[in-house]
Write a protein that holds these residues in place. Structure first.
Motif, short mmCIF file in Angstrom:
data_model
loop_
_atom_site.label_atom_id
_atom_site.label_comp_id
_atom_site.label_asym_id
_atom_site.label_seq_id
_atom_site.Cartn_x
_atom_site.Cartn_y
_atom_site.Cartn_z
N LEU A 29 4.50 -0.35 0.53
CA LEU A 29 4.27 -1.00 -1.62
C LEU A 29 2.96 -0.89 -1.45
O LEU A 29 1.93 -1.20 -1.58
N GLU A 30 2.47 -0.10 -3.57
CA GLU A 30 1.25 -0.01 -3.46
C GLU A 30 1.32 -1.39 -3.69
O GLU A 30 1.83 -1.95 -4.02
N THR A 33 0.58 10.47 -10.97
CA THR A 33 1.82 9.48 -11.15
C THR A 33 2.00 8.34 -10.96
O THR A 33 2.09 7.80 -11.34
N ARG A 51 5.64 0.49 -6.20
CA ARG A 51 6.19 1.71 -5.83
C ARG A 51 5.79 1.76 -4.34
O ARG A 51 4.86 1.45 -3.80
N THR A 52 6.46 2.47 -3.69
CA THR A 52 6.26 2.78 -2.20
C THR A 52 5.44 3.93 -1.84
O THR A 52 5.51 4.92 -3.49
N GLU A 110 8.04 7.29 -2.69
CA GLU A 110 7.55 7.37 -4.30
C GLU A 110 6.42 8.36 -4.95
O GLU A 110 6.65 9.09 -5.55
N LEU A 111 5.18 7.45 -4.35
CA LEU A 111 3.89 7.77 -5.23
C LEU A 111 4.42 9.53 -4.35
O LEU A 111 3.37 10.31 -5.13
#
Length: 388
Positions: free
Chosen positions: A163-164, A194, A260-261, A264-265
């Protein structure tokens, strides 16, 4: 191509002593050394020192360039202005790392490109355009830290399900120094765009004089005395940032929790890139269609003009060929191409072919002309003959 390396170090919070400058001179006899900087470039050799140790001991900012594609930026801040644990939360790979001494936190950011493109970069101006990010970070703007984490994502140094960290506001509107840093580190714009989707707008509002006055009046006398003494002793470089942090009126609003993971980014960046490519192709196709339509309209205008007096055009072709000049041959062939199109449009193709056959017979001993006619598709094959 010969090797090229550029080193620049800058002392910002305090000047180097004469003894410290002497220590630097002992390492490099040709380096450009002053009380606030060290600059040197190498064509074949290398710096005979560890930049990490120099950052710990002497300097607050460092830039490195090599013509094989490596770039490096290091920044040092006092520990009271940058929490070492916060820095470690964002600097999580080889591309972006951090470490702390008793007095400072040091950020170390790398970018590598095997193709090497350093010929275009102005190394003498690069650090000056980037170093203000240090003051922004000291004032509580954590966008620099998030860019450092994003650099690790770009270089595939993190697991895709990780995760961010917290997303600071203002990623969609970077300051000039942050933009220079992102460009220097080759941070992918699609990845940054993004990430910026989850970033709140940057709505900075400086505290009013009345609010600051009220807050200062409530400060303990000992704290006021300490601030004044620090200022008078020349230790006030970061005093304003420290006080604003304590006041709670820093320059940036709160970050939002990242959800977000990494995967995903990266997927979002790839989608943005594909969308940009598609839009670029659509624009290219639309522009090509526009040019073709304009060319077709212009040709129709030419054909209409020819249709008014086609015999005049045939006489002009004969005059151009009679000059026996290559440039005039080209003009004659261009006119014949339009006459062919006119014949096709007006149902006179057979008549045109007859006149082209006659022209070919008349000028059978002009291979240069015949070659042009063949390449324009006006005759099937050029006959050999004597030169013009």
């Amino acid at each position: 191509m010969s090797e090229y390396q550029y080193y620049e170090f800058v002392a910002i919070d305090r000047q180097l002593t004469a003894a410290e400058q002497g220590e630097l001179r002992a390492v490099s006899t040709r380096g450009r050394i002053s009380a606030s900087s060290f600059v040197n470039d190498y064509q074949w050799g290398d710096l005979k020192a560890d930049p990490r140790q120099w950052m710990e001991r002497y300097f607050d900012a460092h830039l490195y360039l090599a013509n094989w594609g490596t770039r490096r930026i290091a920044l040092r801040l006092p520990v009271q202005l940058l929490d070492p644990d916060l820095a470690a939360t964002y600097c999580v790979g080889h591309s972006a790392s951090s470490w702390a001494t008793d007095e400072h936190v040091i950020l170390d950011l790398y970018s590598r490109d095997e193709d090497g493109d350093e010929e275009w970069w102005d190394d003498e101006a690069a650090l000056a355009s980037i170093v203000p990010v240090r003051a922004e970070l000291a004032a509580g703007d954590n966008r620099l830290l998030y860019l450092a984490w994003l650099l690790c994502v770009q270089d595939r140094e993190l697991d895709e399900d990780e995760l961010e960290p917290a997303v600071p506001p203002g990623l969609a509107e970077l300051s000039g120094p942050l933009r220079s840093l992102a460009d220097f580190l080759r941070l992918d714009q699609d990845l940054l765009d993004t990430a910026a989707r989850a970033s709140a707008p940057l709505t900075t509002k400086a505290p009013s004089a009345a609010a600051l006055t009220k807050w200062v009046r409530r400060l303990p006398e000992a704290d006021k005395d300490q601030a004044i003494v620090r200022l008078l002793r020349g230790d006030g470089t970061h005093l304003r940032a420290e006080l604003l942090r304590r006041y709670g009126g820093g320059t940036a609003p709160e970050a939002v929790r990242g959800g977000r993971t990494v995967g995903e980014l990266l997927a979002g960046a790839e989608t943005r890139w594909a969308d940009r490519q598609r839009l670029a192709e659509e624009r290219k196709a639309a522009e090509q269609a526009r040019r073709e339509a304009a060319a077709a309209a212009a040709r129709e205008q030419r054909l209409d003009a020819l249709a008014a007096d086609p015999e005049r055009a045939w006489r002009q072709v004969a005059e151009l060929i009679a000059t026996k000049k290559p440039k005039e041959y080209d003009a004659a062939v261009a006119l014949l191409v339009d006459l062919e199109a006119l014949g096709e449009r007006d149902g006179q193709r057979k008549a045109f072919r007859g006149r082209i056959h006659q022209l070919r017979q008349e000028h059978a001993r002009k291979p240069s002309l015949l070659d042009r006619l063949e390449r324009a598709g006006l005759i099937a094959s050029a006959a050999s003959g004597a030169t013009t």
